[in-house]
Design an enzyme around this catalytic site. Structure first.
Site, PDB file in Angstrom:
ATOM      1  N   ASP A 167       1.022  -1.120   0.050  1.00 37.53           N
ATOM      2  CA  ASP A 167      -0.102   0.074   0.242  1.00 37.53           C
ATOM      3  C   ASP A 167       1.153   1.265   0.052  1.00 37.53           C
ATOM      4  O   ASP A 167       2.201   1.122   0.212  1.00 37.53           O
ATOM      5  CB  ASP A 167      -0.811  -0.039   1.219  1.00 37.53           C
ATOM      6  CG  ASP A 167      -1.737   1.162   1.427  1.00 37.53           C
ATOM      7  OD1 ASP A 167      -2.386   1.586   0.346  1.00 37.53           O
ATOM      8  OD2 ASP A 167      -1.752   1.824   2.355  1.00 37.53           O
ATOM      9  N   SER A 168       0.115   2.226  -0.135  1.00 40.58           N
ATOM     10  CA  SER A 168       1.293   3.670  -0.199  1.00 40.58           C
ATOM     11  C   SER A 168       1.570   4.031   1.249  1.00 40.58           C
ATOM     12  O   SER A 168       2.390   4.746   1.613  1.00 40.58           O
ATOM     13  CB  SER A 168       0.070   4.828  -0.597  1.00 40.58           C
ATOM     14  OG  SER A 168      -1.162   5.045   0.126  1.00 40.58           O
ATOM     15  N   TYR A 228      -1.074   8.233  -2.685  1.00 33.66           N
ATOM     16  CA  TYR A 228      -1.132   7.862  -3.872  1.00 33.66           C
ATOM     17  C   TYR A 228      -2.148   8.569  -4.830  1.00 33.66           C
ATOM     18  O   TYR A 228      -2.152   8.867  -5.895  1.00 33.66           O
ATOM     19  CB  TYR A 228      -1.103   6.610  -4.274  1.00 33.66           C
ATOM     20  CG  TYR A 228       0.261   5.760  -4.326  1.00 33.66           C
ATOM     21  CD1 TYR A 228       1.427   6.318  -3.299  1.00 33.66           C
ATOM     22  CD2 TYR A 228       0.516   4.416  -4.635  1.00 33.66           C
ATOM     23  CE1 TYR A 228       2.558   5.654  -3.472  1.00 33.66           C
ATOM     24  CE2 TYR A 228       1.284   3.842  -4.253  1.00 33.66           C
ATOM     25  CZ  TYR A 228       2.620   4.064  -3.709  1.00 33.66           C
ATOM     26  OH  TYR A 228       3.925   3.374  -3.743  1.00 33.66           O
ATOM     27  N   GLY A 229      -3.141   8.889  -3.786  1.00 26.46           N
ATOM     28  CA  GLY A 229      -4.495   9.437  -4.168  1.00 26.46           C
ATOM     29  C   GLY A 229      -4.410  10.666  -5.335  1.00 26.46           C
ATOM     30  O   GLY A 229      -5.318  10.836  -6.185  1.00 26.46           O
ATOM     31  N   CYS A 289     -10.909   3.118  -0.373  1.00 25.93           N
ATOM     32  CA  CYS A 289      -9.553   3.440   0.212  1.00 25.93           C
ATOM     33  C   CYS A 289      -9.424   2.538   1.413  1.00 25.93           C
ATOM     34  O   CYS A 289     -10.099   2.725   2.255  1.00 25.93           O
ATOM     35  CB  CYS A 289      -9.447   4.878   0.335  1.00 25.93           C
ATOM     36  SG  CYS A 289      -7.914   5.250   0.960  1.00 25.93           S
ATOM     37  N   THR A 290      -8.103   1.928   1.291  1.00 28.07           N
ATOM     38  CA  THR A 290      -7.895   0.943   2.469  1.00 28.07           C
ATOM     39  C   THR A 290      -7.562   1.567   3.745  1.00 28.07           C
ATOM     40  O   THR A 290      -7.642   1.073   4.679  1.00 28.07           O
ATOM     41  CB  THR A 290      -6.732   0.045   2.173  1.00 28.07           C
ATOM     42  OG1 THR A 290      -5.611   0.767   1.612  1.00 28.07           O
ATOM     43  CG2 THR A 290      -6.908  -1.204   0.874  1.00 28.07           C
ATOM     44  N   HIS A 291      -7.456   2.892   3.661  1.00 24.86           N
ATOM     45  CA  HIS A 291      -7.306   3.544   5.017  1.00 24.86           C
ATOM     46  C   HIS A 291      -8.724   3.939   5.539  1.00 24.86           C
ATOM     47  O   HIS A 291      -8.738   3.875   6.762  1.00 24.86           O
ATOM     48  CB  HIS A 291      -6.800   5.103   4.799  1.00 24.86           C
ATOM     49  CG  HIS A 291      -5.151   5.096   4.485  1.00 24.86           C
ATOM     50  ND1 HIS A 291      -4.562   4.618   3.280  1.00 24.86           N
ATOM     51  CD2 HIS A 291      -4.262   5.725   5.306  1.00 24.86           C
ATOM     52  CE1 HIS A 291      -3.559   4.743   3.425  1.00 24.86           C
ATOM     53  NE2 HIS A 291      -3.247   5.653   4.408  1.00 24.86           N
ATOM     54  N   CYS A 333      -4.286  -1.278  -1.668  1.00 23.01           N
ATOM     55  CA  CYS A 333      -4.461  -0.061  -1.947  1.00 23.01           C
ATOM     56  C   CYS A 333      -5.374   0.319  -3.476  1.00 23.01           C
ATOM     57  O   CYS A 333      -5.179  -0.320  -4.388  1.00 23.01           O
ATOM     58  CB  CYS A 333      -3.225   0.689  -2.475  1.00 23.01           C
ATOM     59  SG  CYS A 333      -3.177   2.212  -2.816  1.00 23.01           S
ATOM     60  N   ASN A 334      -6.727   0.895  -3.061  1.00 20.92           N
ATOM     61  CA  ASN A 334      -7.648   1.222  -4.064  1.00 20.92           C
ATOM     62  C   ASN A 334      -7.011   1.842  -5.279  1.00 20.92           C
ATOM     63  O   ASN A 334      -7.239   1.554  -6.397  1.00 20.92           O
ATOM     64  CB  ASN A 334      -8.605   1.684  -3.498  1.00 20.92           C
ATOM     65  CG  ASN A 334      -9.907   0.868  -2.672  1.00 20.92           C
ATOM     66  OD1 ASN A 334     -10.465   0.507  -3.329  1.00 20.92           O
ATOM     67  ND2 ASN A 334      -9.111   0.387  -1.505  1.00 20.92           N
ATOM     68  N   THR A 335      -6.172   2.773  -4.954  1.00 18.30           N
ATOM     69  CA  THR A 335      -5.782   3.907  -5.997  1.00 18.30           C
ATOM     70  C   THR A 335      -4.774   3.093  -6.694  1.00 18.30           C
ATOM     71  O   THR A 335      -4.719   3.089  -8.061  1.00 18.30           O
ATOM     72  CB  THR A 335      -4.841   5.055  -5.244  1.00 18.30           C
ATOM     73  OG1 THR A 335      -5.758   5.557  -4.120  1.00 18.30           O
ATOM     74  CG2 THR A 335      -4.402   5.913  -6.281  1.00 18.30           C
ATOM     75  N   GLU A 364      -3.435   8.825   8.899  1.00 13.60           N
ATOM     76  CA  GLU A 364      -2.150   8.680   9.200  1.00 13.60           C
ATOM     77  C   GLU A 364      -1.701   9.589  10.342  1.00 13.60           C
ATOM     78  O   GLU A 364      -0.630   9.113  10.918  1.00 13.60           O
ATOM     79  CB  GLU A 364      -1.523   9.202   7.839  1.00 13.60           C
ATOM     80  CG  GLU A 364      -1.718   8.265   6.672  1.00 13.60           C
ATOM     81  CD  GLU A 364      -0.626   7.430   6.449  1.00 13.60           C
ATOM     82  OE1 GLU A 364       0.730   7.625   6.474  1.00 13.60           O
ATOM     83  OE2 GLU A 364      -0.778   6.434   5.587  1.00 13.60           O
TER      84      GLU A 364
END
Ligand code: DGL
Length: 295
Positions: free
Chosen positions: A17-18, A49-50, A191-193, A80-82, A159
């Site tokens: 992931d980012s 990354y988005g 989004c994985t966040h 990571c979706n992006t 984050e």
């Protein structure tokens, strides 16, 4: 004789992931397939990354995949979706091991859950602009009405650890206002966040909207894929899977964050120079899918 890791069922799974968001996918893999070893990479130096271009996300993803391949992984999960939206096709075409993104799983789950066929998607700008969720959902059912909303402030808030903060809640209310007017009954956390904001989003959306976390479905799909390909791991002699974590920056901060959301203790996170993995594909003499050298 050299071992062929691409068919070694006891090799680890590579996940990336980012930043920390992919840990929500790791958490599900640990729960659904507890025996599998995992090598995780979080690109903490280059997050987010988005807001980056497709070309950049592809370049970063290739470097990370090159790095993960040095760890002899048997499969890769783009957590990571992006990166799934921008780079999955390219990476999949270049690799001889299974590569799984998170978007297909999320779309399939939402399609099962919705009753009024009105589905919302919240994600980074890159994922929303790619239109990939909409496209996949329409392939599943052309009658679905899909409403996307980019939520660029969510990643830095997560984050920063502000997952239960009133500021985050206020921002969430503004972001989802339009979706609420559209009368959606299902909301994909694209989004994985975002699963880390689930409690807050549940409160903001109310009981009439089902939240879909693609991480859960991705882990189930991964389990199935490993079984189908004869890649499911043998049981560990000591019963404990091996988890290794790598980042491109701020290893201590990452480790603290990971410890707060994973069901296992992380003993070590190593910082690596991810840019150093840029040229491996060319050095290895593999065919390029990018003849113009654009990425
Ligand atoms: N967690 C990532 C995603 O699923 C991206 C966040 C970002 O780097 O912008 O899209």
């Amino acid at each position: 004789m050299e071992r062929d890791f691409t068919t070694d069922k006891n090799a680890p799974i590579g996940v990336f992931d980012s930043g920390v968001g992919g840990l929500t996918v790791v958490r599900e893999i640990m729960r659904q397939i507890p025996g599998e070893d995992i090598v995780y990479f979080g690109d903490t130096a280059r997050v987010p990354y988005g807001s980056k271009s497709k070309a950049t996300v592809i370049r970063y993803s290739r470097q990370i995949v090159n790095f993960l391949r040095t760890k002899q992984v048997k499969a890769i999960v783009i957590a990571c979706n992006t990166a799934s939206a921008q780079a999955l096709d390219v990476i999949e075409a270049e690799q001889d091991i299974p590569v799984l993104g998170v978007i297909g799983a999320g779309a399939r789950m939402a399609a099962q859950v919705t009753k009024n066929n009105r589905i919302g998607v919240i994600a980074t700008r890159g994922t929303i602009d790619s239109g990939v969720y909409e496209q996949l959902l329409h392939e599943l059912n052309p009658r679905f009405q899909v409403f996307g909303k980019a939520c660029p402030l969510f990643v830095p808030l997560v984050e920063e650890g502000l997952t239960h903060d009133f500021i985050t809640e206020e921002i969430a209310r503004r972001y989802v206002k339009d979706l609420q007017y559209k009368d959606i009954d299902t909301l994909i956390l694209g989004c994985t966040h975002y699963p880390l904001l689930r409690t807050l989003l549940r409160k903001v959306m109310g009981p009439g909207v089902t939240l879909v976390n693609p991480a859960y479905e991705t882990a189930i799909e991964l389990r199935q894929l490993l079984t189908d390909r004869g890649l499911a791991r043998d049981e560990h002699p000591d019963g404990q899977a091996d988890y290794r974590f790598y980042v491109s920056d701020l290893a201590d901060q990452f480790q603290e964050f990971a410890a707060s959301i994973l069901p296992y203790d992380i003993h070590q996170t190593e910082q690596i120079d991810i840019e150093a993995y840029g040229a491996l594909r060319e050095e290895a003499g593999e065919g390029s899918h990018d003849p113009e050298g654009k990425y």
